[in-house]
Write an enzyme that holds these catalytic residues in place. Structure first.
Site, PDB file in Angstrom:
ATOM      1  N   HIS A 163      -0.080   5.770  -6.385  1.00 23.49           N
ATOM      2  CA  HIS A 163      -0.983   6.853  -6.001  1.00 23.49           C
ATOM      3  C   HIS A 163      -0.240   8.077  -5.469  1.00 23.49           C
ATOM      4  O   HIS A 163      -0.795   9.154  -5.392  1.00 23.49           O
ATOM      5  CB  HIS A 163      -2.022   6.352  -4.988  1.00 23.49           C
ATOM      6  CG  HIS A 163      -1.516   6.195  -3.596  1.00 23.49           C
ATOM      7  ND1 HIS A 163      -1.204   4.972  -3.037  1.00 23.49           N
ATOM      8  CD2 HIS A 163      -1.273   7.099  -2.630  1.00 23.49           C
ATOM      9  CE1 HIS A 163      -0.805   5.146  -1.796  1.00 23.49           C
ATOM     10  NE2 HIS A 163      -0.839   6.432  -1.527  1.00 23.49           N
ATOM     11  N   ASP A 168      -0.247  -0.647  -7.429  1.00 25.62           N
ATOM     12  CA  ASP A 168       0.014   0.605  -6.716  1.00 25.62           C
ATOM     13  C   ASP A 168       1.494   0.827  -6.450  1.00 25.62           C
ATOM     14  O   ASP A 168       1.903   1.183  -5.346  1.00 25.62           O
ATOM     15  CB  ASP A 168      -0.772   0.664  -5.402  1.00 25.62           C
ATOM     16  CG  ASP A 168      -0.929   2.103  -4.909  1.00 25.62           C
ATOM     17  OD1 ASP A 168      -0.394   3.023  -5.572  1.00 25.62           O
ATOM     18  OD2 ASP A 168      -1.571   2.315  -3.865  1.00 25.62           O
ATOM     19  N   SER A 200       2.818   6.970   2.721  1.00 28.03           N
ATOM     20  CA  SER A 200       2.733   6.144   1.519  1.00 28.03           C
ATOM     21  C   SER A 200       4.025   6.185   0.719  1.00 28.03           C
ATOM     22  O   SER A 200       4.559   7.255   0.431  1.00 28.03           O
ATOM     23  CB  SER A 200       1.579   6.619   0.634  1.00 28.03           C
ATOM     24  OG  SER A 200       0.345   6.357   1.232  1.00 28.03           O
TER      25      SER A 200
END
Length: 400
Positions: A138, A169, A252
């Site tokens: 992402h 992911d 992230s």
């Protein structure tokens, strides 16, 4: 507490999966965040269901602001009679722990990078000496080229996408030029991760590169569905590491490291609390376990794609259907893979799956969560409805 899980970055706004830099701060591109939210609920056992809002994805470029830090403490059983000796020993213990923190930061932070994709900022970890960097799917989104800043220099570098694997992911990008002094991180072993271990989260929260927060491993074996809102991949990820270390937008793809200077996870998701206006729920973040990271990254680097995820699947596409009360009641089979697990068991398009091994699966997400901890070759019992009649099929799972 109801939680939402923020996910992935998106041009022009923050990316909110978790838990995804290091190096000097880029004052020309500070960051601010927005926080889309969807709700989720905590199920019994180790399954956390979340219609995820990426709570720790890439952050949008904007004005920096201070972030929260996680905390970890120690519990002392020393008796009152030992107060004097404890007081004398405390400074040494504190200094020892501080030294451990400084050592980990010195060893790991140079391997954590900042990744810019348009107007969003995320993090990544140097995987090897050939310039490969692992991050969240992402974080990269649909981009194929990136600007990377490493800890050992201010000069931004160019990187290109090797491959992305949204189902877990994860993604790998590669520097087009390998700079002098590039340092690959040391990756640990998932089997050695235990609740209570002290960990440090490193990345670029809110675009503030080289940031570090600390906490503990709060739980292991969490299954989390991140959803697709706010840039998320819709992945259902098994065996995630839950941590109290603060995870903010921009973290992230970064590193969750233990006191042995080993990366044990990739921060990807952080929880938000509806009762707090969808602001961050303190001390609840999630990282993809290092075993999954290594399995996926090694295949992408070797083959340019994932050839064996290790994840199980029924071999169907489906959608959630509503019952007479307008509540989710099962998963309608839209298509089946020819000669796949479901097809071999007699399941066909139009059937509605309502249970897996006796557990209700009212939504497609709940079906995916039930399958997340299973393995290819394992047998499961599928209960489904066909033209008003309830039927049961024993299915040998295939690969996702």
């Amino acid at each position: 507490m109801t939680v939402s899980l923020p996910h992935g970055p998106r041009r022009g706004r923050s990316r909110w999966p978790l838990p995804r830099v290091a190096g000097p701060a880029r004052t020309s591109r500070p960051a601010r965040t927005s926080r889309p939210a969807r709700t989720s609920r905590l199920l019994a056992g180790v399954v956390l269901t979340a219609s995820a809002v990426l709570a720790a994805g890439c952050s949008e470029v904007g004005a920096p602001r201070s972030g929260n830090t996680g905390g970890a403490g120690t519990f002392d059983n020393t008796s009152v009679a030992d107060t004097t000796s404890r007081a004398a020993a405390a400074p040494r213990t504190t200094n020892d722990l501080q030294t451990d923190y400084e050592t980990v930061i010195r060893n790991v932070l140079p391997s954590v990078v900042q990744i810019e994709t348009g107007n969003s900022v995320g993090s990544g970890v140097v995987y090897d000496g050939q310039g490969h960097i692992v991050t969240n799917a992402h974080v990269v989104g649909k981009q194929r080229t990136f600007v990377v800043t490493i800890a050992t220099g201010e000069q931004p570098l160019r990187a290109e996408l090797v491959a992305s694997y949204p189902a877990q992911d994860l993604a790998v990008i590669k520097l087009t030029t390998i700079p002098k002094g590039l340092r690959a991180a040391t990756f640990g072993t998932t089997s050695k991760v235990a609740v209570g271990q002290i960990v440090l989260a490193m990345g670029s929260p809110l675009g503030l590169s080289g940031s570090v927060t600390q906490g503990i491993v709060s739980a292991i074996g969490r299954t989390v569905s991140e959803g697709e809102a706010g840039g998320g991949t819709g992945a259902v990820i098994a065996n995630m590491v839950q941590t109290s270390a603060a995870i903010n937008p921009g973290n992230s793809g970064g590193a969750l490291a233990n006191l042995d200077s080993e990366v044990i996870g990739i921060p990807t998701l952080a929880a938000t609390d509806q009762q707090l206006g969808n602001s961050a729920a303190p001390g609840i973040g999630f990282a993809i376990p290092v075993s999954t990271v290594k399995t996926i990254a090694d295949q992408i680097i070797k083959y340019g794609k994932v050839t064996n995820s290790g994840r199980a699947g029924l071999g169907i596409t489906g959608r959630t259907v509503l019952g007479p009360d307008l509540q989710p009641s099962g998963v309608a089979v839209v298509s089946v893979t020819k000669n796949g697990p479901a097809a071999r068991a007699g399941i066909r398009p139009g059937d509605v799956i309502v249970k897996l091994d006796g557990t209700r699966v009212p939504t497609f997400a709940s079906l995916a969560e039930q399958l997340a901890s299973d393995r290819p070759g394992q047998k499961v019992r599928v209960t489904y409805v066909r033209e008003g009649s309830t039927k049961v099929a024993d299915v040998t799972l295939g690969k996702l």
